[in-house]
Design a protein around this motif. Structure first.
Motif, PDB file in Angstrom:
ATOM      1  N   UNK A 183      -0.819   3.455   2.903  1.00 32.39           N
ATOM      2  CA  UNK A 183      -1.075   4.452   1.859  1.00 32.39           C
ATOM      3  C   UNK A 183      -0.858   5.868   2.373  1.00 32.39           C
ATOM      4  N   UNK A 184      -1.214   6.113   3.628  1.00 31.31           N
ATOM      5  CA  UNK A 184      -1.017   7.447   4.202  1.00 31.31           C
ATOM      6  C   UNK A 184       0.470   7.777   4.315  1.00 31.31           C
ATOM      7  N   UNK A 185       1.281   6.801   4.708  1.00 31.00           N
ATOM      8  CA  UNK A 185       2.732   7.021   4.763  1.00 31.00           C
ATOM      9  C   UNK A 185       3.291   7.344   3.375  1.00 31.00           C
ATOM     10  N   UNK A 186       2.768   6.675   2.347  1.00 32.00           N
ATOM     11  CA  UNK A 186       3.183   6.987   0.980  1.00 32.00           C
ATOM     12  C   UNK A 186       2.797   8.401   0.583  1.00 32.00           C
ATOM     13  N   UNK A 246       0.825  -1.206   0.000  1.00 31.14           N
ATOM     14  CA  UNK A 246       0.000   0.000   0.000  1.00 31.14           C
ATOM     15  C   UNK A 246       0.864   1.263   0.000  1.00 31.14           C
ATOM     16  N   UNK A 247       2.002   1.194   0.693  1.00 25.63           N
ATOM     17  CA  UNK A 247       2.948   2.310   0.638  1.00 25.63           C
ATOM     18  C   UNK A 247       3.468   2.480  -0.784  1.00 25.63           C
ATOM     19  N   UNK A 248       3.904   1.371  -1.390  1.00 31.34           N
ATOM     20  CA  UNK A 248       4.425   1.422  -2.755  1.00 31.34           C
ATOM     21  C   UNK A 248       3.359   1.852  -3.745  1.00 31.34           C
ATOM     22  N   UNK A 249       2.129   1.434  -3.502  1.00 34.54           N
ATOM     23  CA  UNK A 249       1.021   1.784  -4.399  1.00 34.54           C
ATOM     24  C   UNK A 249       0.854   3.292  -4.479  1.00 34.54           C
ATOM     25  N   UNK A 250       1.089   3.976  -3.372  1.00 35.75           N
ATOM     26  CA  UNK A 250       0.973   5.431  -3.361  1.00 35.75           C
ATOM     27  C   UNK A 250       2.203   6.089  -3.957  1.00 35.75           C
ATOM     28  N   UNK A 251       3.380   5.538  -3.684  1.00 37.33           N
ATOM     29  CA  UNK A 251       4.624   6.110  -4.190  1.00 37.33           C
ATOM     30  C   UNK A 251       4.812   5.798  -5.667  1.00 37.33           C
ATOM     31  N   UNK A 252       4.385   4.606  -6.077  1.00 34.19           N
ATOM     32  CA  UNK A 252       4.591   4.139  -7.457  1.00 34.19           C
ATOM     33  C   UNK A 252       3.251   3.638  -7.995  1.00 34.19           C
ATOM     34  N   UNK A 253       2.431   4.559  -8.561  1.00 31.26           N
ATOM     35  CA  UNK A 253       1.034   4.254  -8.898  1.00 31.26           C
ATOM     36  C   UNK A 253       0.753   3.003  -9.717  1.00 31.26           C
ATOM     37  N   UNK A 298       2.437  10.919   2.656  1.00 25.30           N
ATOM     38  CA  UNK A 298       3.322  11.821   3.398  1.00 25.30           C
ATOM     39  C   UNK A 298       4.673  11.936   2.691  1.00 25.30           C
ATOM     40  N   UNK A 299       5.144  10.832   2.127  1.00 25.32           N
ATOM     41  CA  UNK A 299       6.398  10.866   1.367  1.00 25.32           C
ATOM     42  C   UNK A 299       6.305  11.886   0.238  1.00 25.32           C
ATOM     43  N   UNK A 300       5.206  11.831  -0.557  1.00 20.68           N
ATOM     44  CA  UNK A 300       5.059  12.758  -1.677  1.00 20.68           C
ATOM     45  C   UNK A 300       4.824  14.187  -1.202  1.00 20.68           C
ATOM     46  N   UNK A 301       4.161  14.358  -0.057  1.00 18.10           N
ATOM     47  CA  UNK A 301       3.989  15.689   0.540  1.00 18.10           C
ATOM     48  C   UNK A 301       5.363  16.281   0.875  1.00 18.10           C
ATOM     49  N   UNK A 302       6.220  15.454   1.466  1.00 18.47           N
ATOM     50  CA  UNK A 302       7.572  15.899   1.811  1.00 18.47           C
ATOM     51  C   UNK A 302       8.362  16.256   0.550  1.00 18.47           C
ATOM     52  N   UNK A 303       8.215  15.463  -0.516  1.00 21.17           N
ATOM     53  CA  UNK A 303       8.883  15.765  -1.794  1.00 21.17           C
ATOM     54  C   UNK A 303       8.426  17.119  -2.311  1.00 21.17           C
ATOM     55  N   UNK A 304       7.117  17.369  -2.265  1.00 21.81           N
ATOM     56  CA  UNK A 304       6.590  18.666  -2.706  1.00 21.81           C
ATOM     57  C   UNK A 304       7.133  19.811  -1.874  1.00 21.81           C
ATOM     58  N   UNK A 305       7.233  19.604  -0.543  1.00 17.33           N
ATOM     59  CA  UNK A 305       7.781  20.643   0.337  1.00 17.33           C
ATOM     60  C   UNK A 305       9.241  20.925  -0.012  1.00 17.33           C
ATOM     61  N   UNK A 306       9.992  19.874  -0.260  1.00 20.75           N
ATOM     62  CA  UNK A 306      11.413  20.035  -0.572  1.00 20.75           C
ATOM     63  C   UNK A 306      11.624  20.751  -1.908  1.00 20.75           C
ATOM     64  N   UNK A 307      10.799  20.427  -2.873  1.00 21.81           N
ATOM     65  CA  UNK A 307      10.940  21.055  -4.198  1.00 21.81           C
ATOM     66  C   UNK A 307      10.562  22.527  -4.122  1.00 21.81           C
ATOM     67  N   UNK A 308       9.395  22.816  -3.558  1.00 18.00           N
ATOM     68  CA  UNK A 308       8.928  24.196  -3.445  1.00 18.00           C
ATOM     69  C   UNK A 308       8.424  24.732  -4.778  1.00 18.00           C
TER      70      UNK A 308
END
Length: 199
Positions: free
Chosen positions: A61-64, A21-28, A66-76
């Motif tokens: 899925x929620x952890x996945x 479920x984590x991978x499903x969110x990170x890698x659709x 959060x991973x993409x949320x963090x990526x978005x924050x880092x990119x800006x």
């Protein structure tokens, strides 16, 4: 793909399910539409427990997300606009698209996250604009968890209800999955061609 997922769940239990479920969110391309109903079916057989399927699936899925949320924050937003200007044609996105998305997201971010987490297409990537727009983490987490829990519960209960008929439905899942993947690739190629023709 279905046989591989079924084998992994049978051998790895809840840990494998949460990881998928984590991978499903990170890698659709790993679809929750296959993973969660299968876990629900295994709950109907007694291998899993339905409440734990919903909890573990939601957590993974929620952890996945959060991973993409963090990526978005880092990119800006500023860096993303520069990347869109330089490489945007490969991602079929322009700096103007970034500005429009940011403005829209700042107005409707909470509901956008909540609703998108229940839609097969945008559910995986909605976290990126949330991070880019610097949406407050707690509202993001609440909206993400709520939407994910509803989606996971729906799919798990569906698999649980189908029970023995799930084997018959599973025969149709693999070709449908590959067709959806082909459509997604085709849509990307079409956007890429249009982007080049207007660029």
């Amino acid at each position: 793909m279905f046989d591989w997922i079924a084998s992994l769940l049978a051998r790895g239990g809840y840990l494998a399910f949460g990881w998928l479920m984590f991978l499903e969110t990170v890698f659709p391309p790993i679809p929750s539409e296959v993973v969660v109903p299968l876990a629900g079916f295994l709950a109907a057989e007694g291998t899993f427990r339905l409440p734990l399927v919903i909890i573990v699936g939601t957590l993974g899925a929620t952890l996945g997300a959060i991973f993409w949320y963090w990526v978005g924050m880092r990119i800006g937003e500023r860096r993303l606009r520069k990347l869109a200007g330089k490489y945007g044609r490969w991602f079929t996105i322009s700096p103007k698209d970034i500005d429009k998305t940011g403005e829209w997201f700042r107005r409707r971010g909470l509901w956008a996250v909540f609703l998108a987490r229940m839609l097969p297409g945008p559910r995986s990537m909605i976290s990126v604009p949330a991070g880019v727009a610097r949406m407050a983490f707690l509202p993001f987490l609440i909206a993400t968890t709520a939407g994910t829990a509803i989606w996971t519960a729906f799919l798990a209960i569906l698999g649980y209800t189908l029970q023995s008929q799930y084997d018959r439905v599973a025969d149709y899942l693999d070709p449908i999955l590959w067709v959806l993947l082909a459509l997604a690739v085709g849509y990307y190629v079409l956007r890429l061609i249009r982007q080049r023709s207007t660029g």
